[in-house]
Design an enzyme around this catalytic site. Structure first.
Site, mmCIF file in Angstrom:
data_model
loop_
_atom_site.group_PDB
_atom_site.id
_atom_site.type_symbol
_atom_site.label_atom_id
_atom_site.label_comp_id
_atom_site.label_asym_id
_atom_site.label_seq_id
_atom_site.Cartn_x
_atom_site.Cartn_y
_atom_site.Cartn_z
ATOM 1 N N GLU A 69 -2.721 45.186 44.979
ATOM 2 C CA GLU A 69 -2.309 44.846 43.618
ATOM 3 C C GLU A 69 -1.776 43.433 43.444
ATOM 4 O OE1 GLU A 69 0.194 47.909 41.981
ATOM 5 O OE2 GLU A 69 -1.453 49.338 41.933
ATOM 6 N N GLU A 100 -5.977 54.218 44.534
ATOM 7 C CA GLU A 100 -4.803 54.966 44.048
ATOM 8 C C GLU A 100 -5.094 55.506 42.662
ATOM 9 O OE1 GLU A 100 -0.961 52.991 43.913
ATOM 10 O OE2 GLU A 100 -1.438 51.919 45.770
HETATM 11 C C1 BG6 Z 1 1.181 51.170 42.610
HETATM 12 C C2 BG6 Z 1 1.608 50.739 43.987
HETATM 13 O O1 BG6 Z 1 1.482 50.160 41.726
HETATM 14 O O2 BG6 Z 1 1.772 52.281 42.046
HETATM 15 C C3 BG6 Z 1 2.426 51.740 44.773
HETATM 16 O O3 BG6 Z 1 0.535 50.293 44.743
HETATM 17 C C4 BG6 Z 1 3.379 52.431 43.818
HETATM 18 O O4 BG6 Z 1 3.082 51.068 45.804
HETATM 19 C C5 BG6 Z 1 2.536 53.195 42.810
HETATM 20 O O5 BG6 Z 1 4.320 53.232 44.405
HETATM 21 C C6 BG6 Z 1 3.358 53.994 41.843
HETATM 22 O O6 BG6 Z 1 4.319 53.183 41.238
HETATM 23 P P1 BG6 Z 1 5.819 53.658 41.106
HETATM 24 O O7 BG6 Z 1 6.567 52.483 40.552
HETATM 25 O O8 BG6 Z 1 5.766 54.799 40.203
HETATM 26 O O9 BG6 Z 1 6.239 54.019 42.496
#
Ligand code: BG6
Length: 473
Positions: A159, A377
């Site tokens: 990211e 993700e």
């Molecule tokens: C993504 C990241 O932005 O979202 C992760 O790659 C992150 O590291 C995930 O944990 C979820 O975001 P958050 O802020 O809800 O943990």
């Protein structure tokens, strides 16, 4: 490469490993910040203790029918104090992890940098210092040498938009700046670092494929007005094409540089870098998809980005009430658009499953249908309680089912979709949202570190088995 469709979960070193100072590991900028600046905030010192539970976690992935696992390597575990001395114990740890993956027929999908920059590099300017790009290439080469026999799918960064937005625009990640010039510089240097690492990768014969994981967004103009459509095109450059063009074509869209050069000094982009970007083109793209972006024109005001990680729903009366507010000077602003979807997570992220389809199709159209796309993700953060040894996470199942349905439609229509990773494999530390925000297929009791498969773990197992059967995967 013999490409099986990959199904698994994703993690990141700081968010899951724990063991923050064990076996010679050095301090990352997150260790430093949470130990010295925001000392009240929950930290990832222990996280879900993957460092001591990796065998159990990987075994559970295999038993859950998964054939892949996304994880990242902690740079300060490999080069703890400086860029000259390698920590053999760090190398040994990841060798054990990757061997364990291979023993369980789990394909490791490995990210080199998921935000835990060594603190000693941050003290020298971090991503504002061009030297960091060359340090990254050296670190990457060390990993390719050490793990190239076991790891075939590599990604350079996680990211590069979102992390730099939070570090340099919203100012809610260390080093907490609100400085557009620094934002542009850090983004550029990360992309340069990725290209340099990719060039190192090409020096090895046949060791696999390399890409980068980007948090791109499908972009939708709020109205059909020419103004909003032009603003959406600028937002598309800003969120998507500057990253993917640099990574997949080795160039930057001129529409972007032309539109911001009156306010950003691009002298950090040197002539000699052009050849590096071209030689550093990658094999595939990794996409993190959480939500789309509705865009309208924004003129007159200053650049302003705010983030609300409180986990509390509000009336949305002012900027800080929104999960994310982006206003980019002379360009665009992101706005709420209930017409896209009226469904939100507990943290107020808009849920919009069709966006995953739109984004894959847009990528296939711009870069060609051959480019493999991995969803690195996708997932939902939820407040959850363990009851009778499990969690009935029907909302996660409903969320994932709809996203995967749209994803497979994109695959059917010709996008080269090659894998899907749920964020996250098991519950883990969330950067700004404490341990209460749970994303995993597996519930972790943070007091005992005991693991409990949730209902979604079994649902995913059945879903994948069915997919494999129907698709001879
Ligand atoms: C993504 C990241 O932005 O979202 C992760 O790659 C992150 O590291 C995930 O944990 C979820 O975001 P958050 O802020 O809800 O943990």
């Amino acid at each position: 490469m013999n490409r099986k469709f990959l199904w698994g979960g994703a993690t990141a070193s700081y968010q899951c490993e724990g063991a923050w100072n064990e076996d010679g590991k050095g301090e990352s900028m997150w260790d430093y910040y949470l130990h010295n600046v925001n000392t009240e905030a929950p930290r990832g010192d222990t996280a879900c203790d993957f460092y001591h539970h990796y065998e159990e976690d990987i075994r559970m992935m295999a038993e859950g029918g998964q054939n892949a696992f996304r994880l990242s390597i902690s740079w300060p575990r490999i080069f703890p104090e400086n860029m000259n001395e390698i920590n053999q114990k760090g190398i040994d740890f990841y060798n054990l992890v990757f061997t364990c993956c291979r023993e369980h027929n789990i394909e490791p999908f490995v990210t080199l940098y998921h935000w835990d920059l060594p603190q000693y590099l941050q003290e020298k300017g971090g991503w504002l210092n061009e030297e960091t790009c060359y340090d990254f290439a050296k670190y990457a080469r060390t990993c390719f040498e050490a793990f190239g026999d076991k790891v075939k799918l590599w990604t350079t960064l996680n990211e590069p938009y979102y992390s730099n937005q939070n570090m340099y625009l919203a100012g809610n990640y260390p080093p907490f700046e609100q400085n557009e010039q620094h934002f542009a510089m850090a983004v550029y240097h990360q992309l340069l670092a990725s290209a340099l690492a990719t060039i190192e990768f090409r020096k090895f014969n046949n060791i696999g494929e390399i890409g980068c994981v980007c948090d791109t967004h499908p972009v939708y103009p709020l109205t059909d007005s020419p103004e909003d459509k032009e603003a959406a095109a600028r937002a598309d450059d800003w969120f998507n094409w500057i990253f993917l063009d640099a990574l997949l074509k080795g160039t930057f869209p001129t529409t972007f540089t032309d539109s911001v050069k009156h306010r950003i000094d691009y002298s950090f982009a040197k002539k000699e870098h052009e050849a590096i970007f071209l030689a550093g083109k990658q094999d595939f793209t990794g996409i993190n998809y959480y939500s789309g972006a509705s865009i309208r024109a924004y003129h007159g005001g200053e650049t302003f980005v705010a983030h609300n990680n409180s986990g509390k729903k509000t009336e949305k009366k002012d900027d800080s009430d929104y999960i994310v507010r982006q206003r980019i000077k002379d360009s665009f602003e992101s706005v709420e658009n209930p017409a896209l979807s009226n469904e939100y997570t507990a943290w107020d992220f808009q849920i919009f499953p069709k966006g995953i389809y739109d984004q894959c199709m847009r990528i296939a159209e711009r870069y060609g249908k051959d480019v493999p796309i991995y969803i690195a993700e996708n997932g939902i953060g939820v407040y959850e309680k363990l009851e009778n040894g499990t969690v009935e996470d029907d909302n996660r199942i409903y969320f994932l089912q709809r996203h995967i349905d749209w994803l497979l439609k994109a695959k059917e229509e010709g996008a080269n979709v090659s894998g899907f990773f749920n964020w996250s494999s098991m519950d883990l530390y969330s950067w700004m949202n404490t341990l209460e925000k749970r994303y995993g297929f597996v519930y972790v009791d943070y007091n005992t570190m005991k693991r409990y498969p949730k209902k979604s773990y079994y649902w995913f197992k059945d879903f994948v088995a069915d997919f494999n059967r129907k698709n001879n995967n």
